[in-house]
Design an enzyme around this catalytic site. Sequence first.
Site, PDB file in Angstrom:
ATOM      1  N   TYR A   1      38.955  29.921  41.740  1.00 15.49           N
ATOM      2  CA  TYR A   1      39.886  29.838  42.686  1.00 15.49           C
ATOM      3  C   TYR A   1      40.131  30.846  43.375  1.00 15.49           C
ATOM      4  O   TYR A   1      39.918  30.947  44.876  1.00 15.49           O
ATOM      5  CB  TYR A   1      41.286  29.562  42.084  1.00 15.49           C
ATOM      6  CG  TYR A   1      42.369  29.475  43.187  1.00 15.49           C
ATOM      7  CD1 TYR A   1      42.466  28.381  43.984  1.00 15.49           C
ATOM      8  CD2 TYR A   1      43.189  30.345  43.166  1.00 15.49           C
ATOM      9  CE1 TYR A   1      43.529  28.096  44.893  1.00 15.49           C
ATOM     10  CE2 TYR A   1      44.230  30.270  44.043  1.00 15.49           C
ATOM     11  CZ  TYR A   1      44.632  29.199  44.994  1.00 15.49           C
ATOM     12  OH  TYR A   1      45.674  28.888  45.873  1.00 15.49           O
TER      13      TYR A   1
ATOM     14  N   GLU B   1      42.865  37.281  31.490  1.00 17.12           N
ATOM     15  CA  GLU B   1      44.185  37.619  32.178  1.00 17.12           C
ATOM     16  C   GLU B   1      44.438  38.757  32.811  1.00 17.12           C
ATOM     17  O   GLU B   1      44.298  39.706  32.405  1.00 17.12           O
ATOM     18  CB  GLU B   1      45.270  37.248  31.190  1.00 17.12           C
ATOM     19  CG  GLU B   1      46.689  36.900  31.703  1.00 17.12           C
ATOM     20  CD  GLU B   1      46.853  35.522  32.137  1.00 17.12           C
ATOM     21  OE1 GLU B   1      48.014  35.508  32.743  1.00 17.12           O
ATOM     22  OE2 GLU B   1      45.935  34.668  32.065  1.00 17.12           O
TER      23      GLU B   1
END
Length: 302
Positions: free
Chosen positions: A133, A263
């Site tokens: 993304y 993350e």
Amino acid sequence: MKIIVTGGNGFIGSNIVSNLSKNHDVKIFDFKKSEKLNNKFIQGDIKNAEHVINSIKDCDVVIHLAATLGVINTEENPVMTLDTNMGGTKNVLEACRVNKIKKIIFSSSSEVYGEPVKIPMDEKDKPIPITTYGISKFAAEEYIKAYAKNYGLQYTMFRLFNVYGDQQATDWVLPEFVSKAIKNEDIIVHGDGTQTRAFCYVTDISNAFSLALDKADGQLINIGNNTEPISIKELAHKIIRIANSKSDVKFIPFEESKRNRNEIMVRIPNIQKAKEILGFVPQISLDEGILKVIEKQKSTIS
């Protein structure tokens, strides 16, 4: 102005359309129809170049939000993500060129930065996206710069940080936590919950797009609310308190969840540029925004 919003029936798009429709002639281009908005609607796919060109005629400004979204969705469907977010953006830009559109306002993402080189994250920081993304949004930004350089298309690009609101689906962290809290169910936090975010209510985001209609030409700007950064575990406890919930917070390792990726631990924007160029100042506090989400979710199940 005559404005078209791609992805105008989505969560952020519908808020932008609702806000802009008070003073402008706004139409929506989206693959899904919604009964919530009464604006002119064109059903279509930004991957269909000819349809996009025909749909963007007679507009002054294009607000481009249509994209493939979601951490899990985009990582599981990388080809679709790249086709939509890069190829679709190129189609929108080509439609702007053919139709001599004055300006495009583009919804990019903080995912472009990847792992931050410093906090808060600044527009001058080098982008190092680590997700499909993020890569797709960064490439779309570069397409926009190229069209601006070659064809004189004016633009404003926003890197949005952790948008939330009372109409957001429970696939996203804050409304998911609220959904669990009002049902007194366990709230699941990935990792140790120390990852930190700065959440911005959607009406503040939509206001930024309104401000950019006649400002910030040729600018790349962070848009978010940096006043109340919060860790994910603190967010869970805050929602439990505001909702007067009996939920418990449970922690699971990233490896045991679908979010099994690296993350980004801290994501907080520097929004000084937005303040100086747009006069953008977030208005909705985190407690106020969470309460709006709680009240909306309770109203839909009562």
